[in-house]
Design an enzyme around this catalytic site. Structure first.
Site, PDB file in Angstrom:
ATOM      1  N   ARG A   1      -7.555  -0.898   0.765  1.00 31.91           N
ATOM      2  CA  ARG A   1      -7.944  -2.171   0.156  1.00 31.91           C
ATOM      3  C   ARG A   1      -8.358  -1.978  -1.308  1.00 31.91           C
ATOM      4  O   ARG A   1      -8.237  -2.905  -2.112  1.00 31.91           O
ATOM      5  CB  ARG A   1      -9.061  -2.817   0.967  1.00 31.91           C
ATOM      6  CG  ARG A   1     -10.368  -2.057   1.020  1.00 31.91           C
ATOM      7  CD  ARG A   1     -11.222  -2.387   2.221  1.00 31.91           C
ATOM      8  NE  ARG A   1     -10.652  -1.841   3.450  1.00 31.91           N
ATOM      9  CZ  ARG A   1     -11.172  -2.009   4.664  1.00 31.91           C
ATOM     10  NH1 ARG A   1     -12.276  -2.715   4.824  1.00 31.91           N
ATOM     11  NH2 ARG A   1     -10.590  -1.475   5.720  1.00 31.91           N
TER      12      ARG A   1
ATOM     13  N   ASP B   1      -2.935  10.236   3.978  1.00 29.17           N
ATOM     14  CA  ASP B   1      -4.327   9.794   4.077  1.00 29.17           C
ATOM     15  C   ASP B   1      -5.108  10.709   5.013  1.00 29.17           C
ATOM     16  O   ASP B   1      -4.964  10.642   6.232  1.00 29.17           O
ATOM     17  CB  ASP B   1      -4.379   8.353   4.590  1.00 29.17           C
ATOM     18  CG  ASP B   1      -5.808   7.817   4.670  1.00 29.17           C
ATOM     19  OD1 ASP B   1      -6.689   8.398   4.003  1.00 29.17           O
ATOM     20  OD2 ASP B   1      -6.023   6.837   5.396  1.00 29.17           O
TER      21      ASP B   1
ATOM     22  N   ASP C   1     -12.449   6.316   3.774  1.00 29.71           N
ATOM     23  CA  ASP C   1     -11.268   6.089   4.595  1.00 29.71           C
ATOM     24  C   ASP C   1     -10.864   4.621   4.597  1.00 29.71           C
ATOM     25  O   ASP C   1      -9.909   4.244   5.261  1.00 29.71           O
ATOM     26  CB  ASP C   1     -11.529   6.567   6.031  1.00 29.71           C
ATOM     27  CG  ASP C   1     -10.246   6.696   6.837  1.00 29.71           C
ATOM     28  OD1 ASP C   1      -9.177   6.860   6.218  1.00 29.71           O
ATOM     29  OD2 ASP C   1     -10.312   6.625   8.080  1.00 29.71           O
TER      30      ASP C   1
ATOM     31  N   ASP D   1       1.236   6.018   5.890  1.00 32.39           N
ATOM     32  CA  ASP D   1       0.288   5.110   5.256  1.00 32.39           C
ATOM     33  C   ASP D   1       0.845   4.481   3.980  1.00 32.39           C
ATOM     34  O   ASP D   1       0.168   3.680   3.342  1.00 32.39           O
ATOM     35  CB  ASP D   1      -1.022   5.852   4.948  1.00 32.39           C
ATOM     36  CG  ASP D   1      -2.246   4.963   5.123  1.00 32.39           C
ATOM     37  OD1 ASP D   1      -2.121   3.904   5.766  1.00 32.39           O
ATOM     38  OD2 ASP D   1      -3.323   5.318   4.619  1.00 32.39           O
TER      39      ASP D   1
ATOM     40  N   LYS E   1     -10.785  12.006   8.599  1.00 29.52           N
ATOM     41  CA  LYS E   1     -10.309  11.567   9.898  1.00 29.52           C
ATOM     42  C   LYS E   1     -10.351  12.722  10.903  1.00 29.52           C
ATOM     43  O   LYS E   1     -10.430  13.891  10.532  1.00 29.52           O
ATOM     44  CB  LYS E   1      -8.854  11.086   9.792  1.00 29.52           C
ATOM     45  CG  LYS E   1      -8.624   9.860   8.939  1.00 29.52           C
ATOM     46  CD  LYS E   1      -7.136   9.535   8.885  1.00 29.52           C
ATOM     47  CE  LYS E   1      -6.849   8.333   8.010  1.00 29.52           C
ATOM     48  NZ  LYS E   1      -7.311   7.077   8.626  1.00 29.52           N
TER      49      LYS E   1
ATOM     50  N   GLU F   1      -9.644   3.139   1.962  1.00 27.04           N
ATOM     51  CA  GLU F   1      -9.125   3.284   0.600  1.00 27.04           C
ATOM     52  C   GLU F   1      -8.011   2.303   0.284  1.00 27.04           C
ATOM     53  O   GLU F   1      -7.788   1.948  -0.881  1.00 27.04           O
ATOM     54  CB  GLU F   1      -8.629   4.713   0.377  1.00 27.04           C
ATOM     55  CG  GLU F   1      -7.222   5.045   0.868  1.00 27.04           C
ATOM     56  CD  GLU F   1      -7.038   4.913   2.377  1.00 27.04           C
ATOM     57  OE1 GLU F   1      -5.907   4.641   2.809  1.00 27.04           O
ATOM     58  OE2 GLU F   1      -8.009   5.077   3.137  1.00 27.04           O
TER      59      GLU F   1
ATOM     60  N   LYS G   1       0.836  -1.207   0.000  1.00 24.84           N
ATOM     61  CA  LYS G   1       0.000   0.000   0.000  1.00 24.84           C
ATOM     62  C   LYS G   1       0.867   1.253   0.000  1.00 24.84           C
ATOM     63  O   LYS G   1       1.744   1.406   0.843  1.00 24.84           O
ATOM     64  CB  LYS G   1      -0.910  -0.022   1.227  1.00 24.84           C
ATOM     65  CG  LYS G   1      -1.789   1.214   1.399  1.00 24.84           C
ATOM     66  CD  LYS G   1      -2.590   1.116   2.693  1.00 24.84           C
ATOM     67  CE  LYS G   1      -3.358   2.400   2.995  1.00 24.84           C
ATOM     68  NZ  LYS G   1      -4.063   2.307   4.301  1.00 24.84           N
TER      69      LYS G   1
END
Length: 505
Positions: free
Chosen positions: A357, A276, A353, A294, A283, A355, A271
């Site tokens: 996957r 993020d 949020d 992230d 968030k 995202e 990833k």
């Protein structure tokens, strides 16, 4: 810091500080510690006798002997209980050594190899973990500091046994090369998000083979796919997540051809969300500054490939890293949208949020179509639910193949990088079924780490696959397990151990 190895008597080594060790509960020094103690007049034995030093893991005893050694300082490190000693504790023993050497602004350190002999670890393995520990403990990201941290110039490991010396020297070399690759990835994770947007990460990835032996670097090739190629590939997950940012997405594809021609590929998918915000599903502001990490999964997979090349592993590896920013804007994707993924599956978005996957699913599809790998591993700072379940001690591990999972468990035990397997029972699929599409991108409040893993399983197909959720382990908040606060470099140690063992043929 230069890591090296010499054959000789540590009492005669000229360095700013020499390092020996004791196990917890010993009545008197043994081995190199006994030799040093005799030379300086029994100060170590006196400290043990008076209970000033007990040998607990991480404990240290600092001495300034007036005579007896070529070095002016002695540090004794505790290794904990001998019966519980592992190779990874040899790695952890380096952190207090490096910390003190930096504090005292020393230029050189000479150390025995911890654990070889009385510790029950073979000399090559012990030396590898000791050198790795020294390399990882010396890491410091001080690019933006006006006053830079002190750098130790040289860290030497000293082996008196001439028969063991070749193995120790080889182990130190392996540990140093692995540590350099991990630190390369850690520096990426530590970089401020404005300095590491998707295109910057792709630019850094192009240098993944630089600085290692020319023969190994020649086996590394990096390609970067941009917006046009991703649009042509119908990478609906990657394209959707990137829509809210002014920075276009990238798909980084790094190959290392270390195996024989025609040998199967192992795919490493990581990833790469360079920052993020949560997107429209914004968030909370507390802790958002850490969301630069992230992309730790992507950095970890690139660092694994760099390490494999530096170590000369006989594997064909491909690291696939989707790089995006997840930002809120008028062009951002929304909760309620339905995405058509590269595989053709449709996904109903319930939270922007979730995202990671989405971009991983497209990257996995790309790896499967382009390379037809025999096995695939993905790593991601994927879910807060995994942090709740396992804290900062274990990575969450899931997969669809028991033999592969067993090899990963063995690699976890050998490397000291802990992973705990979570179940992917079919009942969890019900939580992510959508009424208007094939899947939902979240499965509600229960078993969030597992439903995220099951989502990815739907894109792995029949290929043996393991998912590593590193959300709780990729960043160290407080000093522990041999790491100073900051990026940890997971899961590189685990994966290099895994890739060093026999795999698919």
């Amino acid at each position: 810091m230069r890591l090296g190895c010499i054959s000789g008597d540590i009492r005669k080594v000229r360095a700013d500080m020499v390092v020996v060790n004791l196990f917890e509960g010993v009545k008197r020094p043994a081995g190199a510690a006994a030799a040093v103690d005799a030379a300086i007049g029994g100060a170590i034995a006196a400290a043990v006798r008076d209970h000033d030093f007990r040998g607990k893991a991480g404990e240290t005893l600092f001495l300034r002997p007036a005579r007896g050694l070529a070095a002016p300082r002695v540090l004794v490190v505790g290794l904990g209980k001998q019966e519980k000693f592992t190779a990874d504790q040899a790695r952890q023993a380096a952190l207090p050594v490096v910390k003190l050497a930096k504090k005292l602004k020393l230029s050189s350190v000479a150390s025995v190899v911890h654990g070889a002999g009385r510790g029950g670890v073979d000399p090559r393995t012990a030396a590898r973990f000791c050198a790795l520990g020294a390399a990882l403990s010396a890491f410091e990201y001080d690019r933006y500091k006006g006053e830079k941290g002190h750098r130790i110039g040289r860290f030497l490991f000293v082996e008196r046994d001439a028969k063991a010396f070749p193995a120790v020297r080889a182990g130190v070399s392996l540990g140093a090369r692995l540590g350099e690759a991990i630190n390369w990835g850690r520096a990426l994770v530590a970089t401020p998000p404005a300095e590491l947007r998707p295109d910057d990460l792709a630019r850094a990835a192009r240098g993944v083979g630089r600085g290692i032996a020319a023969a190994a670097a020649g086996k590394v090739r990096v390609r970067v796919l941009g917006l046009r190629e991703l649009t042509a590939l119908k990478a609906g997950g990657i394209l959707a997540v990137a829509k809210g940012s002014s920075a276009p997405p990238r798909l980084i594809v790094a190959e290392y051809r270390g195996g024989r021609p025609g040998a199967p590929w192992t795919a490493l998918v990581g990833k790469g969300v360079t920052f993020d915000t949560g997107g429209i599903s914004l968030k909370k502001w507390e802790g958002m500054e850490k969301m630069k990490y992230d992309m730790a999964g992507g950095a970890g997979m690139l660092a694994t490939l760099r390490a494999a090349a530096a170590l000369g592993l006989r594997r064909n590896l491909v690291a696939v890293v989707p790089a995006v920013e997840n930002m809120p804007s008028g062009s951002a994707y929304r909760p309620g949208d339905v995405l058509r993924m590269m595989s053709g599956k449709t996904v109903e978005v319930l939270s922007t949020d979730a995202e990671g996957r989405l971009i991983l699913a497209d990257a996995m599809t790309y790896a499967l179509r382009r390379y037809r790998p025999k096995e695939m591993v993905d790593a991601a700072t994927l879910t807060g639910a995994c942090v709740v379940a396992l804290g900062s001690v274990n990575m969450g591990m899931m997969g669809n193949d028991e033999r592969m999972a067993a090899r990963m468990r063995a690699a976890s035990a050998a490397s000291g990088e802990k992973a705990w397997e979570l179940p992917l029972h079919e009942e969890y699929l019900e939580q992510i079924k959508s009424e208007i599409g094939d899947l939902k991108n979240i499965g509600g409040g229960e078993a969030g780490a597992i439903t995220a893993g099951y989502f990815l399983r739907e894109f792995a197909g029949d290929t043996p696959w393991v998912h590593l959720d590193i959300a709780g382990t990729a960043w160290v908040e407080k000093e522990k397990r041999g790491y100073a606060p900051g990026p940890s470099g997971v899961p590189v140690r685990l994966l290099v151990e895994y890739l060093s063992t026999p795999g698919p043929v």
